[in-house]
Design an enzyme around this catalytic site. Structure first.
Site, PDB file in Angstrom:
ATOM      1  N   ARG A  13      39.859  51.743  40.552  1.00 49.05           N
ATOM      2  CA  ARG A  13      39.454  50.282  40.469  1.00 49.05           C
ATOM      3  C   ARG A  13      39.948  49.896  39.045  1.00 49.05           C
ATOM      4  O   ARG A  13      40.993  49.051  38.898  1.00 49.05           O
ATOM      5  CB  ARG A  13      38.093  50.064  40.622  1.00 49.05           C
ATOM      6  N   ASP A  14      39.472  50.163  38.009  1.00 51.45           N
ATOM      7  CA  ASP A  14      39.843  49.500  36.741  1.00 51.45           C
ATOM      8  C   ASP A  14      41.385  49.962  36.432  1.00 51.45           C
ATOM      9  O   ASP A  14      41.976  49.146  35.741  1.00 51.45           O
ATOM     10  CB  ASP A  14      39.002  49.847  35.604  1.00 51.45           C
ATOM     11  N   HIS A 205      31.882  52.330  28.493  1.00 51.87           N
ATOM     12  CA  HIS A 205      33.074  52.289  29.049  1.00 51.87           C
ATOM     13  C   HIS A 205      34.151  51.580  28.005  1.00 51.87           C
ATOM     14  O   HIS A 205      34.030  50.510  27.489  1.00 51.87           O
ATOM     15  CB  HIS A 205      32.690  51.083  30.112  1.00 51.87           C
ATOM     16  N   CYS A 238      43.084  45.589  31.691  1.00 49.88           N
ATOM     17  CA  CYS A 238      42.396  44.547  32.474  1.00 49.88           C
ATOM     18  C   CYS A 238      43.097  43.136  32.819  1.00 49.88           C
ATOM     19  O   CYS A 238      43.733  42.694  31.851  1.00 49.88           O
ATOM     20  CB  CYS A 238      41.149  43.986  31.433  1.00 49.88           C
ATOM     21  N   ASN A 247      41.551  52.484  30.410  1.00 49.10           N
ATOM     22  CA  ASN A 247      40.240  52.981  29.952  1.00 49.10           C
ATOM     23  C   ASN A 247      40.921  54.443  29.395  1.00 49.10           C
ATOM     24  O   ASN A 247      41.858  55.026  29.669  1.00 49.10           O
ATOM     25  CB  ASN A 247      39.542  53.585  31.211  1.00 49.10           C
TER      26      ASN A 247
HETATM   27  P1  HMG Z   1      36.189  31.082  42.299  1.00 52.12           P
HETATM   28  O1  HMG Z   1      37.787  30.553  42.570  1.00 52.12           O
HETATM   29  O2  HMG Z   1      35.431  30.283  41.582  1.00 52.12           O
HETATM   30  O3  HMG Z   1      35.580  31.308  43.723  1.00 52.12           O
HETATM   31  O4  HMG Z   1      36.338  32.551  41.860  1.00 52.12           O
HETATM   32  P2  HMG Z   1      35.114  30.090  44.995  1.00 52.12           P
HETATM   33  O5  HMG Z   1      33.649  30.590  45.400  1.00 52.12           O
HETATM   34  O6  HMG Z   1      35.381  28.959  44.142  1.00 52.12           O
HETATM   35  O7  HMG Z   1      36.268  30.549  46.038  1.00 52.12           O
HETATM   36  C1  HMG Z   1      37.524  30.114  46.043  1.00 52.12           C
HETATM   37  C2  HMG Z   1      37.945  31.050  46.877  1.00 52.12           C
HETATM   38  O8  HMG Z   1      37.962  32.414  46.667  1.00 52.12           O
HETATM   39  C3  HMG Z   1      37.556  30.821  48.523  1.00 52.12           C
HETATM   40  O9  HMG Z   1      38.754  30.940  49.514  1.00 52.12           O
HETATM   41  C4  HMG Z   1      36.735  32.016  48.549  1.00 52.12           C
HETATM   42  O10 HMG Z   1      36.469  32.121  49.936  1.00 52.12           O
HETATM   43  C5  HMG Z   1      37.288  32.906  47.788  1.00 52.12           C
HETATM   44  P3  HMG Z   1      39.722  29.766  49.949  1.00 52.12           P
HETATM   45  O11 HMG Z   1      38.577  28.841  50.765  1.00 52.12           O
HETATM   46  O12 HMG Z   1      40.248  29.171  48.784  1.00 52.12           O
HETATM   47  O13 HMG Z   1      40.550  30.601  50.579  1.00 52.12           O
HETATM   48  N1  HMG Z   1      36.399  34.069  47.127  1.00 52.12           N
HETATM   49  C6  HMG Z   1      36.218  35.371  47.417  1.00 52.12           C
HETATM   50  N2  HMG Z   1      37.572  36.154  48.232  1.00 52.12           N
HETATM   51  C7  HMG Z   1      37.286  37.407  48.274  1.00 52.12           C
HETATM   52  N3  HMG Z   1      36.295  38.138  47.637  1.00 52.12           N
HETATM   53  C8  HMG Z   1      35.522  37.423  46.894  1.00 52.12           C
HETATM   54  C9  HMG Z   1      35.507  36.037  46.931  1.00 52.12           C
HETATM   55  N4  HMG Z   1      34.667  35.053  46.200  1.00 52.12           N
HETATM   56  C10 HMG Z   1      35.419  33.925  46.592  1.00 52.12           C
HETATM   57  N5  HMG Z   1      34.177  37.962  46.527  1.00 52.12           N
HETATM   58  C11 HMG Z   1      35.588  34.831  41.773  1.00 52.12           C
HETATM   59  C12 HMG Z   1      35.239  33.309  41.632  1.00 52.12           C
HETATM   60  C13 HMG Z   1      34.438  35.626  41.180  1.00 52.12           C
HETATM   61  C14 HMG Z   1      35.756  35.250  43.243  1.00 52.12           C
HETATM   62  C15 HMG Z   1      36.860  35.219  41.187  1.00 52.12           C
HETATM   63  O14 HMG Z   1      36.901  34.815  39.731  1.00 52.12           O
HETATM   64  C16 HMG Z   1      37.227  36.611  41.067  1.00 52.12           C
HETATM   65  O15 HMG Z   1      37.253  37.392  42.360  1.00 52.12           O
HETATM   66  N6  HMG Z   1      37.227  37.532  39.925  1.00 52.12           N
HETATM   67  C17 HMG Z   1      37.329  38.665  39.809  1.00 52.12           C
HETATM   68  C18 HMG Z   1      38.039  38.899  38.628  1.00 52.12           C
HETATM   69  C19 HMG Z   1      38.158  40.437  38.394  1.00 52.12           C
HETATM   70  O16 HMG Z   1      38.106  41.328  39.505  1.00 52.12           O
HETATM   71  N7  HMG Z   1      38.583  40.898  37.132  1.00 52.12           N
HETATM   72  C20 HMG Z   1      38.412  42.481  36.905  1.00 52.12           C
HETATM   73  C21 HMG Z   1      37.126  43.169  37.037  1.00 52.12           C
HETATM   74  S1  HMG Z   1      36.071  42.991  35.634  1.00 52.12           S
HETATM   75  C22 HMG Z   1      36.654  44.059  34.651  1.00 52.12           C
HETATM   76  O17 HMG Z   1      38.059  44.757  34.776  1.00 52.12           O
HETATM   77  C23 HMG Z   1      36.044  44.579  33.326  1.00 52.12           C
HETATM   78  C24 HMG Z   1      35.374  46.033  33.330  1.00 52.12           C
HETATM   79  O18 HMG Z   1      36.127  46.827  33.872  1.00 52.12           O
HETATM   80  C25 HMG Z   1      34.425  46.214  32.256  1.00 52.12           C
HETATM   81  C26 HMG Z   1      35.171  46.058  30.912  1.00 52.12           C
HETATM   82  O19 HMG Z   1      36.068  46.801  30.793  1.00 52.12           O
HETATM   83  O20 HMG Z   1      34.847  45.205  29.960  1.00 52.12           O
HETATM   84  C27 HMG Z   1      34.397  45.727  34.635  1.00 52.12           C
HETATM   85 MG    MG Z   2      37.144  48.005  32.320  1.00 54.74          MG
END
Ligand code: HMG
Ligand code: MG
Length: 298
Positions: A13-14, A205, A238, A247
């Site tokens: 994933r990450d 992490h 990220c 990581n």
């Molecule tokens: P948004 O644009 O605000 O969502 O995104 P929305 O609710 O306004 O919906 C817009 C569109 O997205 C709609 O589709 C929804 O259906 C769709 P449309 O009608 O336009 O076709 N949608 C989704 N589709 C699939 N899965 C979903 C989903 N939700 C809405 N769950 C949202 C908000 C949270 C969805 C977006 O910002 C997002 O997906 N963000 C994820 C970013 C991400 O994955 N980042 C990496 C992970 S975090 C990380 O790596 C850090 C970590 O490792 C720890 C560290 O290192 O610190 C964990």
């Molecule tokens: Mg991370």
């Protein structure tokens, strides 16, 4: 008996979410299965997030469907909102992870929500998960620095970690998202957060951008943390934290822990084989020093 340390393998994933090459579903599934076969008891398998935001995770439903799950192994997936949770539940995920931040700017860039809004969203995910008997892990990003705001006050980290823990997360993973923290800072952070959330429920992490991750893990171990996230071959970064390297490499963590008298249950040789295999699939060199040292030719 040596003391157990749990590794949460986050490479599929990450790691993969930020690799340039997009792997086939078959290769992702094989990676997860190889990691489980190497002894990893928790393998984060993907993310039910918007494919517009993170295209590399778009096939998580297919990955989950094809995966042969090994007994005793947990396969968490990220679920940022109810839509993501419903998809995770439909895919029969045993654990979901919600992911918030200690920085307002990062929260906005990563999940398009303020911290307060994110907490409300997460609450609905946790409620649904409780109803379904699904475990929830919580992440806090930017605990030792933010790509947009720089230093983050420790009280912000404590507030987010406590909010997630009080909501019902069984574990809070503290993320040095951009890998800038040092051992002294990690130690102070763990001490401060452990005042509000039991240390047994904390995980470290650490990204390795500045080469500090192993030192941060060791400092956290000395503070009582016994769970660490790492990524085979040091994959990834990220997508919302420019310049963040992967990581810390799982092989390096396992080597350090096992040689320091802890047990991880992970077979280092098999992990190294997996690291070489996935590095080859991605067309890059292994990001683990241990793997490079063990496979160096004169
Ligand atoms: P948004 O644009 O605000 O969502 O995104 P929305 O609710 O306004 O919906 C817009 C569109 O997205 C709609 O589709 C929804 O259906 C769709 P449309 O009608 O336009 O076709 N949608 C989704 N589709 C699939 N899965 C979903 C989903 N939700 C809405 N769950 C949202 C908000 C949270 C969805 C977006 O910002 C997002 O997906 N963000 C994820 C970013 C991400 O994955 N980042 C990496 C992970 S975090 C990380 O790596 C850090 C970590 O490792 C720890 C560290 O290192 O610190 C964990
Ligand atoms: Mg991370």
């Amino acid at each position: 008996m040596s003391e157990r340390v749990t590794i949460v393998e986050v490479g599929p994933r990450d790691g993969l979410q930020n690799e340039k090459a997009t792997l086939s579903v078959a290769t992702k599934v094989e990676l997860i299965e190889r990691l489980a076969a190497a002894g990893c008891r928790t393998v984060e398998a993907g993310a039910f997030v918007s494919p517009k935001w993170v295209p590399q995770m778009a096939s998580t439903d297919e990955v989950m469907a094809r995966l042969k799950r090994a007994p005793g192994v947990s396969y968490p997936v990220l679920a940022p909102n109810l839509k993501g949770y419903d998809a995770a539940h439909a895919a029969e995920a045993d654990t979901v992870a919600i992911f918030g931040a200690a920085s307002e700017s990062f929260s906005k860039k990563n999940i398009n929500a303020s911290i307060a809004e994110s907490i409300e969203r997460f609450r609905s995910v946790v409620d649904a998960a409780k109803r379904d008997g699904v475990r929830v892990r919580g992440y806090v990003s930017c605990v030792l620095g933010c790509p947009y705001e720089g230093k983050i006050p420790v009280r912000n980290v404590i507030a987010m970690a406590k909010a997630l823990y009080d909501m019902g997360c069984y574990e809070i993973s503290l993320g040095d998202t951009i890998g800038v923290g040092t051992a002294g800072q990690a130690r102070a952070l763990i001490r401060a957060v452990a005042g509000e959330v039991p240390v047994a429920a904390l995980a470290g992490h650490y990204h390795d951008t500045y080469g500090q991750a192993l030192a941060n893990i060791y400092a956290s171990l000395e503070e009582g943390v016994r769970t660490f996230d790492s990524s085979v071959s040091g994959l990834g970064g990220c997508p919302y934290a420019a310049g963040a390297s992967g990581n810390v490499a799982s092989e390096d963590v396992v080597y350090m822990l096992e040689q320091s008298g802890f047990s991880t249950g992970i077979d280092l040789d098999r992990l190294i084989e997996t690291s070489l295999w996935i590095s080859n699939a991605l067309g890059r060199k292994p990001g683990s020093k241990v793997t490079r040292a063990r496979t160096a030719t004169a």
